[in-house]
Design a protein around this motif. Structure first.
Motif, PDB file in Angstrom:
ATOM      1  N   VAL A  77       0.848  -1.190   0.000  1.00  0.00           N
ATOM      2  CA  VAL A  77       0.000   0.000   0.000  1.00  0.00           C
ATOM      3  C   VAL A  77       0.886   1.243   0.000  1.00  0.00           C
ATOM      4  N   ASN A  78       0.555   2.188  -0.842  1.00  0.00           N
ATOM      5  CA  ASN A  78       1.314   3.436  -0.935  1.00  0.00           C
ATOM      6  C   ASN A  78       0.693   4.448   0.035  1.00  0.00           C
ATOM      7  N   VAL A  79       1.002   4.301   1.331  1.00  0.00           N
ATOM      8  CA  VAL A  79       0.370   5.156   2.338  1.00  0.00           C
ATOM      9  C   VAL A  79       0.818   6.608   2.239  1.00  0.00           C
ATOM     10  N   GLY A  80       1.986   6.851   1.639  1.00  0.00           N
ATOM     11  CA  GLY A  80       2.488   8.211   1.513  1.00  0.00           C
ATOM     12  C   GLY A  80       2.009   8.924   0.266  1.00  0.00           C
ATOM     13  N   GLY A  81       1.295   8.211  -0.627  1.00  0.00           N
ATOM     14  CA  GLY A  81       0.805   8.824  -1.848  1.00  0.00           C
ATOM     15  C   GLY A  81       1.903   9.309  -2.769  1.00  0.00           C
ATOM     16  N   GLU A  82       3.052   8.627  -2.749  1.00  0.00           N
ATOM     17  CA  GLU A  82       4.191   9.056  -3.567  1.00  0.00           C
ATOM     18  C   GLU A  82       4.068   8.530  -4.994  1.00  0.00           C
ATOM     19  N   SER A  83       4.214   9.426  -5.962  1.00  0.00           N
ATOM     20  CA  SER A  83       4.082   9.020  -7.362  1.00  0.00           C
ATOM     21  C   SER A  83       5.227   8.131  -7.814  1.00  0.00           C
ATOM     22  N   THR A  84       6.357   8.185  -7.114  1.00  0.00           N
ATOM     23  CA  THR A  84       7.523   7.391  -7.495  1.00  0.00           C
ATOM     24  C   THR A  84       7.533   6.008  -6.847  1.00  0.00           C
ATOM     25  N   LYS A  85       6.584   5.751  -5.959  1.00  0.00           N
ATOM     26  CA  LYS A  85       6.557   4.471  -5.250  1.00  0.00           C
ATOM     27  C   LYS A  85       5.478   3.561  -5.821  1.00  0.00           C
ATOM     28  N   SER A  86       5.736   2.265  -5.773  1.00  0.00           N
ATOM     29  CA  SER A  86       4.714   1.295  -6.139  1.00  0.00           C
ATOM     30  C   SER A  86       3.768   1.106  -4.964  1.00  0.00           C
ATOM     31  N   GLY A  87       2.742   0.313  -5.156  1.00  0.00           N
ATOM     32  CA  GLY A  87       1.770   0.090  -4.106  1.00  0.00           C
ATOM     33  C   GLY A  87       0.406   0.642  -4.468  1.00  0.00           C
ATOM     34  N   LEU A  88      -0.614   0.033  -3.896  1.00  0.00           N
ATOM     35  CA  LEU A  88      -1.979   0.449  -4.151  1.00  0.00           C
ATOM     36  C   LEU A  88      -2.354   1.669  -3.322  1.00  0.00           C
ATOM     37  N   GLU A  89      -3.228   2.497  -3.876  1.00  0.00           N
ATOM     38  CA  GLU A  89      -3.864   3.526  -3.069  1.00  0.00           C
ATOM     39  C   GLU A  89      -4.826   2.848  -2.103  1.00  0.00           C
ATOM     40  N   PRO A  90      -4.963   3.354  -0.901  1.00  0.00           N
ATOM     41  CA  PRO A  90      -5.872   2.718   0.061  1.00  0.00           C
ATOM     42  C   PRO A  90      -7.273   2.496  -0.471  1.00  0.00           C
ATOM     43  N   ALA A  91      -7.774   3.418  -1.275  1.00  0.00           N
ATOM     44  CA  ALA A  91      -9.134   3.289  -1.804  1.00  0.00           C
ATOM     45  C   ALA A  91      -9.273   2.121  -2.778  1.00  0.00           C
ATOM     46  N   ALA A  92      -8.154   1.668  -3.346  1.00  0.00           N
ATOM     47  CA  ALA A  92      -8.199   0.565  -4.312  1.00  0.00           C
ATOM     48  C   ALA A  92      -8.123  -0.801  -3.643  1.00  0.00           C
TER      49      ALA A  92
END
Length: 223
Positions: free
Chosen positions: A127-142
């Protein structure tokens, strides 16, 4: 044995124990994953001799090669902790004890196919908890839609969430990221929490981490 490796391992384990004590948790509730990417197999042997059993690798082909070279070490557990391309899934599916960076359904489906007929592969959804565009991971809403589809796949067991938040020296901010992941894990029935690195693993443990991924504090800086 390399100068200081056993001592560094003991020091990290002592810090884990103290963080568990502060959090009112048993030390057995936290698994130390020694991140050995780009480090020689000889160092993994030395850490193994000092009692370490769980090792993390970011790159699928490096994981494949080290698993073959160290296949004589009984009880060694490999954790694939980096993003995975579908054409490299076969290496992870064959040797990994857990995969910590699941965030794409095509990878989940390929892992499922490759693990068919064997024990399910424990997976942590990134999960991309930091909302970083350069990081992989899902947005929490997804998460809800992804989990609904991934949980239906045979050969996989979703056991928790993973995140690599933005690095920060702001303790409150760092704790906020870890707390957010913990709450997501609770709301989705995924008790495992793979979070915390050399920089912040004690905060992560206090927030509920069940696995911490520590490399530099054990093996030193990478070239």
């Amino acid at each position: 044995m390399s100068t200081g490796l056993a001592e560094r391992l003991a020091s990290v384990k002592a810090r884990i124990a103290k963080a568990c004590e502060r959090a009112g948790r048993p030390v057995e509730s936290v698994t130390l994953v020694a991140v050995s990417k780009l480090k020689p197999a000889a160092l993994i042997r030395e850490a193994y001799a000092a009692g370490q059993r769980d090792f993390g690798e970011n790159y699928a082909q490096e994981l494949r090669d080290k698993a073959q070279e160290l296949s004589d070490l009984e009880g060694l557990r490999w954790h694939a902790i980096g993003p995975l391309q579908t054409n490299k899934v076969k290496y992870v599916a064959k040797v990994a004890s857990a995969f910590h960076a699941l965030d794409r359904l095509e990878v989940a489906r390929e892992l499922s196919k490759r693990r068919e007929g064997t024990s399910p592969l424990p997976c942590y959804v990134e999960v991309n908890v930091g909302g970083e565009s350069t990081k992989s991971g899902l947005e929490p809403a997804a998460l809800p839609d992804f989990l609904g589809q991934a949980r239906a796949l045979p050969g996989l067991t979703l056991v928790g969430l993973m995140s690599l938040p933005p690095p920060t020296d702001d303790v409150a901010r760092a704790r906020g990221y870890f707390d957010a992941l913990r709450e997501l894990s609770r709301s989705h029935g995924l008790p495992g929490l793979s979070m915390g690195t050399t920089h912040d693993f004690e905060l992560a443990i206090e927030a509920g981490a069940t696995l911490v991924r520590v490399g530099t504090a054990l093996f030193g800086e990478r070239d």
